[in-house]
Design a protein around this motif. Structure first.
Motif, PDB file in Angstrom:
ATOM      1  N   GLN A 125       0.782  -1.383   0.055  1.00  0.00           N
ATOM      2  CA  GLN A 125      -0.178  -0.010   0.095  1.00  0.00           C
ATOM      3  C   GLN A 125       0.713   1.216   0.126  1.00  0.00           C
ATOM      4  O   GLN A 125       0.809   2.477  -0.635  1.00  0.00           O
ATOM      5  CB  GLN A 125      -0.967   0.504   0.996  1.00  0.00           C
ATOM      6  CG  GLN A 125      -2.261  -1.748   1.401  1.00  0.00           C
ATOM      7  CD  GLN A 125      -2.936  -1.421   2.396  1.00  0.00           C
ATOM      8  OE1 GLN A 125      -2.104  -1.403   3.424  1.00  0.00           O
ATOM      9  NE2 GLN A 125      -4.271  -1.826   2.545  1.00  0.00           N
TER      10      GLN A 125
ATOM     11  N   THR B 105       2.352  -6.990  -6.813  1.00  0.00           N
ATOM     12  CA  THR B 105       0.713  -6.997  -6.436  1.00  0.00           C
ATOM     13  C   THR B 105       1.158  -5.416  -7.224  1.00  0.00           C
ATOM     14  O   THR B 105       0.064  -4.789  -7.168  1.00  0.00           O
ATOM     15  CB  THR B 105       1.025  -7.292  -5.128  1.00  0.00           C
ATOM     16  OG1 THR B 105       1.090  -8.484  -5.169  1.00  0.00           O
ATOM     17  CG2 THR B 105      -0.531  -6.230  -4.539  1.00  0.00           C
TER      18      THR B 105
ATOM     19  N   GLU C 122      -1.552  -3.490  -9.498  1.00  0.00           N
ATOM     20  CA  GLU C 122      -3.080  -2.111  -8.656  1.00  0.00           C
ATOM     21  C   GLU C 122      -2.639  -0.957  -9.211  1.00  0.00           C
ATOM     22  O   GLU C 122      -3.472   0.139  -9.506  1.00  0.00           O
ATOM     23  CB  GLU C 122      -2.532  -1.870  -7.323  1.00  0.00           C
ATOM     24  CG  GLU C 122      -2.849  -3.200  -6.408  1.00  0.00           C
ATOM     25  CD  GLU C 122      -2.977  -3.550  -5.035  1.00  0.00           C
ATOM     26  OE1 GLU C 122      -2.738  -2.397  -4.401  1.00  0.00           O
ATOM     27  OE2 GLU C 122      -3.285  -4.219  -4.223  1.00  0.00           O
TER      28      GLU C 122
END
Length: 378
Positions: free
Chosen positions: A45, A85, A89
């Motif tokens: 993130q 990942t 994204e």
């Protein structure tokens, strides 16, 4: 797990060092450093947010690579799959298309964070890649500016095909074959890579009930360079329980295999022998002549991509220590691999520095072949 320097409880607690933004992003996850799943989710993130803020992944990813190498430990060892990942994204969030893909591809030969991000982008573009068809996808990869980026793109197509077909290898590799002999095996290595990711349930990939979990079973189904590519990825993603830290350990991993299966296994075992390419070369020099070149094919040449020319020459200068009949193959392969990571410079600048005429000739011949299939490369 415990996070490492710059990014967790065992790392430095004060100051951000040279890579301020990268360090801040990683250190923000320090409190989750003892819980693997939370730590990885947090890192994905924070690093995604950092890349989105810069709006320049092509230049930001090399900085993340440099930061990861500067702190060592967990992050550089796991950054490739972590960035799968992030790349997926980012590709969705920023509406990356095949037409603007190359604005986002990292300007780096690093097989860790940067390559993982590139492969994630291509996985996100899976439907568009399928619609474009193999030759159209191949043409898009050919637009990349360096040989390593072109290789990484083709490898990423293998990831995309595998994910399109839910990590069933038969249709994925059939798609790779349609790219032609120059790219088929490098694409297949990406498919094998994604297969093992799915076996472990990583990067949102899911295992299916009939998946082989033994490299001997899976790679035994393939021949020639496809078998080599299979073993290369299998042992990197599924290393044996015992450390592979010597010639004897490499041979133990590959006991009972023959022909290309044995050579492919030796390459894969050499790859995980050490992260230091000089240590790998020293081990390969002690291999019997018939397996020494296969061992050299596992040497992590991208590790010297940013090193001075003298250090790159020092790596190939270990070839005279190989058995005499293996020296040509050693110089040929290292000449090719070093030419890839220097984007064609090593053939002109490095090969002429070798002492023996035969070594210079083999190095040059390998360098001239660098646009061909790489087969065993990261």
């Amino acid at each position: 797990m415990s996070a490492h320097a710059g990014g967790g409880p065992s790392g430095p607690q004060f100051g951000y060092g040279k890579y301020v933004n990268e360090s801040r992003a990683v250190m923000a996850c320090a409190l989750d450093g003892d819980v693997a799943s939370k730590y990885q989710t947090c890192l994905a993130q924070k690093l995604l947010h950092l890349i989105e803020q810069t709006r320049d992944p092509a230049d930001e990813l090399p900085r993340i690579d440099a930061y990861a190498h500067s702190i060592g430990g967990w992050l550089p060892a796991h950054c490739h799959i972590l960035m799968h990942t992030v790349g997926r994204e980012y590709g969705v969030a920023e509406h990356v298309t095949l037409e603007n893909l190359y604005q986002s591809l990292p300007k780096s030969n690093d097989p860790g964070c940067s390559a993982g991000f590139s492969h994630g982008l291509l996985i996100a573009l899976g439907p568009a890649i399928q619609k474009l068809g193999p030759q159209g996808a191949k043409a898009e990869c050919a637009k990349a500016t360096t040989r390593y980026e072109r290789y990484s793109c083709v490898h990423g197509l293998g990831h995309a095909y595998a994910r399109i077909y839910l990590d069933y290898l038969e249709p994925a590799i059939a798609s790779c074959r349609l790219l032609g002999t120059g790219d088929a095996v490098d694409c297949a290595q990406g498919a094998f890579h994604d297969y093992w990711i799915a076996v472990d349930g990583l990067d949102a990939a899911k295992a299916h009930p009939d998946m082989a979990t033994s490299p001997r079973v899976l790679c035994g189904e393939f021949r020639g360079n496809f078998a080599r590519a299979c073993w290369y990825r299998a042992l990197l993603e599924r290393p044996p329980a015992r450390p592979v830290d010597s010639v004897g350990a490499i041979l133990a991993v590959c006991k009972g295999l023959k022909g290309v299966q044995l050579k492919g296994c030796v390459t894969g075992a050499s790859l995980i022998r050490s992260s230091d390419p000089y240590t790998q070369m020293a081990t390969c020099a002690r291999m019997v002549a018939s397996l020494a070149v296969a061992c050299a094919r596992g040497v992590q040449v991208p590790g010297v991509a940013l090193s001075p020319l003298r250090d790159q020459v020092a790596l190939i200068d270990a070839c005279p220590g190989f058995a005499r009949s293996a020296q040509f193959g050693c110089n040929w392969w290292l000449g090719l691999a070093l030419n890839v990571v220097t984007n064609g410079r090593f053939e002109k600048e490095g090969c002429p520095r070798l002492g023996a005429t035969a070594a210079r000739r083999a190095c040059t011949e390998g360098g001239e072949s660098y646009e061909g299939p790489l087969v065993t490369f990261s």
